[in-house]
Design a protein around this motif. Structure first.
Motif, PDB file in Angstrom:
ATOM      1  N   ALA A   1      46.071  13.355 -51.932  1.00 30.50           N
ATOM      2  CA  ALA A   1      47.063  15.450 -51.749  1.00 30.50           C
ATOM      3  C   ALA A   1      48.060  14.606 -50.993  1.00 30.50           C
ATOM      4  O   ALA A   1      48.921  14.286 -50.154  1.00 30.50           O
ATOM      5  CB  ALA A   1      46.266  16.313 -50.251  1.00 30.50           C
TER       6      ALA A   1
ATOM      7  N   ASP B   1      52.425  15.342 -50.125  1.00 34.16           N
ATOM      8  CA  ASP B   1      52.828  15.961 -49.656  1.00 34.16           C
ATOM      9  C   ASP B   1      52.427  16.675 -48.501  1.00 34.16           C
ATOM     10  O   ASP B   1      51.989  18.056 -48.281  1.00 34.16           O
ATOM     11  CB  ASP B   1      53.741  17.474 -50.376  1.00 34.16           C
ATOM     12  N   THR B   2      51.253  16.123 -47.698  1.00 35.40           N
ATOM     13  CA  THR B   2      50.603  16.596 -46.599  1.00 35.40           C
ATOM     14  C   THR B   2      51.312  15.714 -45.073  1.00 35.40           C
ATOM     15  O   THR B   2      51.590  14.475 -45.602  1.00 35.40           O
ATOM     16  CB  THR B   2      48.967  16.170 -46.739  1.00 35.40           C
ATOM     17  N   PRO B   3      50.734  16.113 -44.421  1.00 33.99           N
ATOM     18  CA  PRO B   3      49.842  17.355 -44.031  1.00 33.99           C
ATOM     19  C   PRO B   3      51.213  18.608 -44.295  1.00 33.99           C
ATOM     20  O   PRO B   3      52.111  19.034 -43.865  1.00 33.99           O
ATOM     21  CB  PRO B   3      49.596  16.831 -42.293  1.00 33.99           C
ATOM     22  N   ALA B   4      50.209  19.967 -44.367  1.00 36.26           N
ATOM     23  CA  ALA B   4      51.301  20.737 -44.745  1.00 36.26           C
ATOM     24  C   ALA B   4      50.333  22.009 -44.584  1.00 36.26           C
ATOM     25  O   ALA B   4      49.051  22.068 -43.803  1.00 36.26           O
ATOM     26  CB  ALA B   4      50.887  21.052 -46.328  1.00 36.26           C
TER      27      ALA B   4
ATOM     28  N   PHE C   1      49.434  22.465 -55.275  1.00 43.15           N
ATOM     29  CA  PHE C   1      49.465  22.452 -54.696  1.00 43.15           C
ATOM     30  C   PHE C   1      48.402  20.933 -55.687  1.00 43.15           C
ATOM     31  O   PHE C   1      48.391  21.000 -57.220  1.00 43.15           O
ATOM     32  CB  PHE C   1      47.655  21.928 -54.182  1.00 43.15           C
TER      33      PHE C   1
ATOM     34  N   PRO D   1      43.030  18.213 -47.563  1.00 44.47           N
ATOM     35  CA  PRO D   1      43.421  17.201 -47.013  1.00 44.47           C
ATOM     36  C   PRO D   1      44.068  18.218 -45.631  1.00 44.47           C
ATOM     37  O   PRO D   1      43.487  18.120 -44.981  1.00 44.47           O
ATOM     38  CB  PRO D   1      45.083  17.704 -48.064  1.00 44.47           C
ATOM     39  N   GLU D   2      44.551  15.504 -45.038  1.00 40.98           N
ATOM     40  CA  GLU D   2      44.647  16.293 -43.594  1.00 40.98           C
ATOM     41  C   GLU D   2      45.403  17.068 -43.069  1.00 40.98           C
ATOM     42  O   GLU D   2      46.559  17.612 -43.840  1.00 40.98           O
ATOM     43  CB  GLU D   2      45.328  14.466 -43.523  1.00 40.98           C
TER      44      GLU D   2
ATOM     45  N   ASN E   1      45.104  22.974 -42.462  1.00 37.26           N
ATOM     46  CA  ASN E   1      45.632  22.826 -43.885  1.00 37.26           C
ATOM     47  C   ASN E   1      46.125  23.574 -44.976  1.00 37.26           C
ATOM     48  O   ASN E   1      45.472  24.698 -45.022  1.00 37.26           O
ATOM     49  CB  ASN E   1      44.681  21.283 -44.703  1.00 37.26           C
TER      50      ASN E   1
END
Length: 457
Positions: free
Chosen positions: A149, A151-154, A164, A361-362, A406
């Motif tokens: 994913a 641009d994580t973490p978001a 996303f 995601p994370e 997330n």
């Protein structure tokens, strides 16, 4: 005296020239693309009526500027005799030279040449040369595939739609593979995006869809600033989350777990619009790294627990290669505290070890203290672990909130800190920072001063 006619004279001269010159043709049998690890045999066929002198195989590198002589380890020569009816017709010899590569590698990819030399029929000091060439195309199947994913973490956004992006990374293949996405097993029809210009930085997806904010969940202060769709867009607003002490005395009921799943009315159930981009870059080992991105406006109500897969087709693979992920909001964090029996002056570590489900995601972790600031004076702390150094007795019974979020959702989990007495530290000798109190220190200095005065008198 009769003169010879021109035609028989020309035929005689042609026969003499044909006897003086040697005949030589060289050709290499074409090969289809081969896969790394295959055994390959390069075959050089040549036909001549002269006496052979040499056969040399070359591997051509650096665009043809360097020719590396390779070892011919398998040479076979067969003679094809013909029954001649005309004494002037010469006998042709058919030869074949083979070079066998038992396990081809990507480094074996490239052009090869077969050079043949025979002695001239008129004199052995002159050599007649001919050559053939072939390009060996070596393919390599992809060795790894992963879905990430971007641009994580978001954080989770309750008041504004957000884009996303899933990124599929495929490594080790040659040539570049065909990459595509599926959702719940069905191929995704996506709008292709052009490749970014060379030398451009990381690509940030633009806002794909602009949806109206839900006025039922936007604070009045924001709603009064302007209408949706006018002038400038409204900024993302998080729910007011000040400290309890700043809001005044409030009795707060703390459940074990609070899962935030209230979404604004702009989230529609219509099919999302997907955007697809595919790029590839050469690697030093001769393979290609392919990256494919799938971007859409996230809808937590329908995208939560959706299964996305990235699949790869490649001529060196007998069946597609795939990697899949399930978009899942965090739920039920598992929190551990060490030591399990904290005493005054100990360093306490509160850690999120996992969740009740597989989260993707994370998530982003944020720690706060209910009703007050953290021990170091900060309002919040980011990360999976919260460290409280030299806890004082005043923290006994304090409540800590861990917010895991997330883009699919957020959840709050609370834990209470119980601090026991430390027999090595007398009661009341520590302040909120875990150090000796100033009052106790003043009494100690005063006692020492009185002792010195008495000794002097």
């Amino acid at each position: 005296m009769r003169t010879m006619s021109p035609l028989p004279l020309c035929l005689l001269l042609w026969d003499l020239l044909e006897l003086a010159l040697a005949y030589l043709t060289v050709s290499i049998e074409p090969l289809p693309p081969v896969v790394v690890g295959d055994a390959v045999t390069l075959k050089c066929n040549f036909k001549t009526d002269g006496k052979m002198r040499e056969i040399v195989w070359y591997r051509v590198t650096d665009g043809g500027t360097i020719k590396q002589k390779i070892f011919t380890f398998d040479a076979m020569f067969s003679t094809n005799f013909s029954h001649m009816e005309n004494y002037r017709k010469r006998e042709d010899l058919v030869y074949q030279s083979t070079v066998r590569l038992p396990e081809v590698r990507i480094s074996d990819n490239g052009p090869y040449e077969c050079h043949v030399g025979i002695y001239d029929r008129a004199t052995r000091e002159k050599v007649v040369l001919a050559s053939g060439n072939i390009f060996l195309n070596v393919m390599a199947p992809p060795t790894s595939i992963s879905v990430l994913a971007a641009d994580t973490p978001a954080p989770f956004s309750r008041y504004q739609a957000q884009n996303f992006t899933l990124v599929c990374v495929v490594s080790g293949g040659k040539p570049a593979p065909l990459v595509y996405f599926k959702r719940d097993g069905e191929p995704i029809e996506a709008t292709p995006l052009p490749e970014p210009p060379a030398g451009a930085g990381s690509w940030a997806p633009r806002n794909l869809l602009h949806r109206d904010l839900d006025d039922t969940k936007v604070p009045k202060s924001l709603a009064a600033e302007g209408e949706v769709g006018g002038g400038r867009p409204l900024a993302t607003a998080d729910p007011p989350r000040g400290l309890a002490a700043e809001r005044g005395p409030v009795t707060e009921t703390i459940p074990e777990t609070v899962v935030s799943r209230e979404f604004p009315r702009w989230v529609h159930v219509a099919e999302p619009i997907y955007y697809f981009r595919h790029t590839h870059a050469p690697v030093s080992d001769g393979t290609v790294e392919a990256r494919a991105t799938l971007t859409w406006t996230l809808n937590p109500q329908i995208d939560n627990e959706a299964l996305f897969s990235c699949e790869v087709k490649h001529p060196a693979l007998s069946m597609p290669m795939q990697s899949e992920v399930t978009l899942v909001a965090p739920k039920g964090p598992k929190i551990t505290m060490t030591p399990t029996r904290a005493r005054v002056g100990d360093t306490v570590r509160i850690l999120v070890q996992g969740f009740q489900n597989e989260v993707f995601p994370e998530p982003l972790f944020t720690w706060t203290r209910v009703g007050s600031r953290l021990l170091d004076g900060s309002a919040e702390h980011d990360g999976k672990e919260l460290v409280l150094e030299r806890v004082p007795a005043e923290l006994n019974g304090s409540m800590y909130r861990c917010t895991a979020q997330n883009p699919l959702g957020s959840t709050d989990t609370h834990t209470r800190l119980i601090v026991f007495e430390n027999p090595n530290i007398p009661r009341g000798t520590e302040d909120s920072n875990g150090s000796l109190t100033s009052h106790c220190g003043f009494r100690l200095v005063l006692a020492l001063t009185l002792t010195v005065i008495l000794e002097l008198t």
